[in-house]
Design an enzyme around this catalytic site. Structure first.
Site, mmCIF file in Angstrom:
data_model
loop_
_atom_site.group_PDB
_atom_site.id
_atom_site.type_symbol
_atom_site.label_atom_id
_atom_site.label_comp_id
_atom_site.label_asym_id
_atom_site.label_seq_id
_atom_site.Cartn_x
_atom_site.Cartn_y
_atom_site.Cartn_z
ATOM 1 N N ASP A 1 47.379 25.579 -48.403
ATOM 2 C CA ASP A 1 45.476 25.208 -47.809
ATOM 3 C C ASP A 1 45.332 24.376 -48.649
ATOM 4 O O ASP A 1 44.958 25.106 -49.764
ATOM 5 C CB ASP A 1 45.251 26.190 -46.763
ATOM 6 C CG ASP A 1 43.646 25.662 -46.532
ATOM 7 O OD1 ASP A 1 43.094 24.128 -47.420
ATOM 8 O OD2 ASP A 1 42.984 26.386 -45.846
ATOM 9 N N TYR B 1 40.631 32.473 -45.140
ATOM 10 C CA TYR B 1 39.688 31.440 -44.968
ATOM 11 C C TYR B 1 40.040 29.726 -44.593
ATOM 12 O O TYR B 1 40.265 29.341 -45.740
ATOM 13 C CB TYR B 1 38.573 31.210 -45.053
ATOM 14 C CG TYR B 1 37.108 30.318 -44.188
ATOM 15 C CD1 TYR B 1 37.141 30.615 -43.200
ATOM 16 C CD2 TYR B 1 37.000 28.757 -45.347
ATOM 17 C CE1 TYR B 1 36.133 30.057 -41.709
ATOM 18 C CE2 TYR B 1 36.031 28.356 -44.146
ATOM 19 C CZ TYR B 1 35.378 28.795 -42.557
ATOM 20 O OH TYR B 1 35.485 27.850 -42.151
ATOM 21 N N LYS C 1 37.377 19.115 -49.042
ATOM 22 C CA LYS C 1 36.303 19.028 -50.436
ATOM 23 C C LYS C 1 36.090 18.483 -51.608
ATOM 24 O O LYS C 1 35.334 16.629 -51.074
ATOM 25 C CB LYS C 1 36.487 20.604 -51.168
ATOM 26 C CG LYS C 1 35.812 21.649 -49.789
ATOM 27 C CD LYS C 1 35.804 22.631 -50.604
ATOM 28 C CE LYS C 1 35.894 23.675 -48.955
ATOM 29 N NZ LYS C 1 34.650 24.951 -49.346
HETATM 30 C C1 LIG Z 1 40.399 26.653 -47.997
HETATM 31 C C2 LIG Z 1 40.177 26.517 -47.519
HETATM 32 N N1 LIG Z 1 40.347 26.040 -46.759
HETATM 33 C C3 LIG Z 1 39.534 24.854 -45.256
HETATM 34 C C4 LIG Z 1 38.747 25.088 -45.645
HETATM 35 C C5 LIG Z 1 37.364 24.222 -44.019
HETATM 36 O O1 LIG Z 1 36.987 23.516 -44.681
HETATM 37 P P1 LIG Z 1 35.320 22.751 -44.249
HETATM 38 O O2 LIG Z 1 34.820 23.438 -44.424
HETATM 39 O O3 LIG Z 1 35.514 21.655 -44.933
HETATM 40 O O4 LIG Z 1 35.677 22.447 -42.684
HETATM 41 C C6 LIG Z 1 37.870 25.762 -46.617
HETATM 42 C C7 LIG Z 1 35.947 26.451 -46.803
HETATM 43 O O5 LIG Z 1 35.574 26.679 -47.710
HETATM 44 C C8 LIG Z 1 38.354 26.527 -47.394
HETATM 45 O O6 LIG Z 1 38.585 27.042 -48.806
#
Ligand SMILES: Cc1ncc(COP(=O)(O)O)c(C=O)c1O
Length: 464
Positions: free
Chosen positions: A274, A172, A302
């Site tokens: 990511d 995700y 985060k």
């Molecule tokens: C690895 C990863 N990338 C991107 C995101 C998306 O982040 P946001 O919820 O701040 O949009 C998340 C959210 O859990 C994530 O775990």
């Protein structure tokens, strides 16, 4: 590359399924009895928000637990139940709730004005610190992980003139069109392992866009090599979590990330790590530093901004040129917002300093060891995995290497029961079979012991 020691794998006793299902029902009833006010909030919230929550990730059965306040490692729900927080806002609050250094920085900034949509010094300081930590010279700011990965995709496509994005099956990366593909596909939807189907994660994403995103299995450099060969000249980027953290935790196997780096460079593919989850939590320079493999782009959010909603994208000077020369438009009214920058600056410069990472690592290792002992004592069919501030008990009797393992090996019932027993014993945990805990610098040995006591209660309950 340093890898964690191999996880302890329990020797599976016969699990009495009927007993587990009965315990789940009992614990669900108990949670509902303990949280009647959350139930009332839920009824009220449903009148104005689908599922009664601001984000569908917050939904829960029979209702979400609505939180009133938090301090340090503790949170209190609207019924007055106190918990030690291991959820930590989906891995954001490594700094601990209401951290005084962050609160002071934000309060100071409030008095000086909270938004100008003009740059302030805070954004320069934070970009300088991120450059130092991640070895990437150029940064832009965003408001979430979703925006960070979206911008990364735009930069990669703009710089390469190619359209196809590769991602890891079962990962995700936020909820924009290019990455809402093959997130949690069902077993029967997966297709051939060497040529997985592109499965949209829900509705609302045009097929033409979904088809431009292809997935590959994690921890399999051979599969990646074959796809890159087949699609040579078409792939703009590979976006991946260097350690998967949305299907429990799956670390990279020895040599995998190095091979990914080599292959992507060979094919002119932009490598995006990511690090929304790993970035500020598993070392000062995230997975990039921890595993020693340098990507072309890092995406953050985060924990980076200490509890305020912000994100960042780091990139090479060459890639940054497409933003600098106006080829790619990276925009946002709130990007680099002074309040968020004040919180990020305090987080990175005052709170999550090298000693904090050492402390998080020590606490995490102690918690993992404690869980390992309980797993061994009760012969549970599960094992532990952890990196930095993050860890989990994986309810599978052998280690997972990729999403297809997760689908067939993880025991949903045991995961659900463990979550319920934790919640009913004062341990606030992220709902969902796929999640992990995140420690904060406020967690003490006593907090960790409460987790272990709850976990032992769970172990005892299923062992009869
Ligand atoms: C690895 C990863 N990338 C991107 C995101 C998306 O982040 P946001 O919820 O701040 O949009 C998340 C959210 O859990 C994530 O775990």
């Amino acid at each position: 590359m340093t890898l964690e020691p191999p996880p302890a794998v329990g020797t599976a006793p016969e699990i009495d399924r009927r007993r587990v299902l009965r315990l789940i029902d009992e614990q669900k009833g108990l949670l509902a009895d303990r949280t009647p006010r959350s139930g009332q909030y839920y009824e009220r919230a449903r009148q104005v928000m689908p599922k009664g929550v601001p984000s569908s990730f917050q939904e829960n059965d029979p209702w979400p637990v609505y939180i009133e306040r938090g301090s340090g490692a503790d949170v209190v729900d609207v019924d007055g139940n106190e918990y030690v927080d291991f959820h930590n806002g989906f891995g954001v609050m490594c700094v601990g709730h209401a951290n005084p250094a962050i609160a002071a920085a934000v309060k100071r900034r409030v008095d000086e004005g909270t938004h100008f949509a003009a740059p302030t010094e805070g954004s320069i300081v934070v970009a300088e610190e991120l450059s130092r930590r991640f070895g990437l010279p150029q940064w832009r700011f965003t408001n979430s992980g979703t925006e960070s990965t979206m911008d990364a995709v735009h930069v990669a496509r703009g710089a390469t003139g190619r359209d196809v994005i590769l991602k890891i099956e079962g990962s995700y990366h936020g909820h924009h069109d290019a990455v809402m593909v093959s997130v949690y596909p069902e077993l029967e939807e997966l297709g051939d392992r060497d040529d997985p189907r592109s499965v949209p994660f829900g509705a609302g994403y045009p097929k033409a866009i979904t088809d431009l995103t292809r997935s590959v299995p994690f921890n399999d450099a051979g599969a990646l090599a074959r796809v890159l060969e087949r699609m040579d000249g078409k792939v703009a980027a590979l976006i991946m979590e260097p350690a998967m953290m949305n299907i429990n935790i799956i670390p990279p196997v020895e040599g995998y990330l190095e091979e990914v780096r080599r292959l992507t460079s060979e094919h002119g593919v932009v490598l995006v790590f990511d690090e929304v989850k790993t970035g500020a939590t598993i070392s000062p320079g995230g997975a990039t530093q921890r595993f020693g493999v340098q990507p072309d782009i890092v995406t953050l959010a985060k924990a980076t901004c200490g509890g305020l909603p912000g994100g960042a994208v780091g990139m090479t000077a060459e890639l940054a040129q497409v933003i600098a020369d106006g080829t790619v438009h990276q925009y946002g009214t709130f990007n680099g917002n002074p309040l968020v920058m004040a919180a990020a600056r305090a987080t990175l410069m005052e709170v999550l300093v090298p000693e904090a990472y050492e402390r998080l690592e020590r606490a995490n290792q102690a918690l993992l060891r404690g869980c390992d002992e309980i797993i061994a004592e009760y012969g549970l069919p599960c094992y532990t995995e952890g990196l930095g501030a993050k860890g989990c008990v994986v309810f599978a009797s052998e280690p997972l290497r990729e999403y297809r393992d997760y689908l067939v090996k993880v025991d949903d019932d045991l995961s659900t029961l463990a979550w319920l027993v934790h919640m009913n014993n004062g341990i606030f945990m992220t709902p969902g079979v796929e999640e992990e805990w995140t420690l904060s610098i406020a967690h003490t040995d006593a907090h960790l012991q409460r987790y272990l006591d709850a976990f032992e209660k769970f172990a005892r309950s299923i062992s009869g």
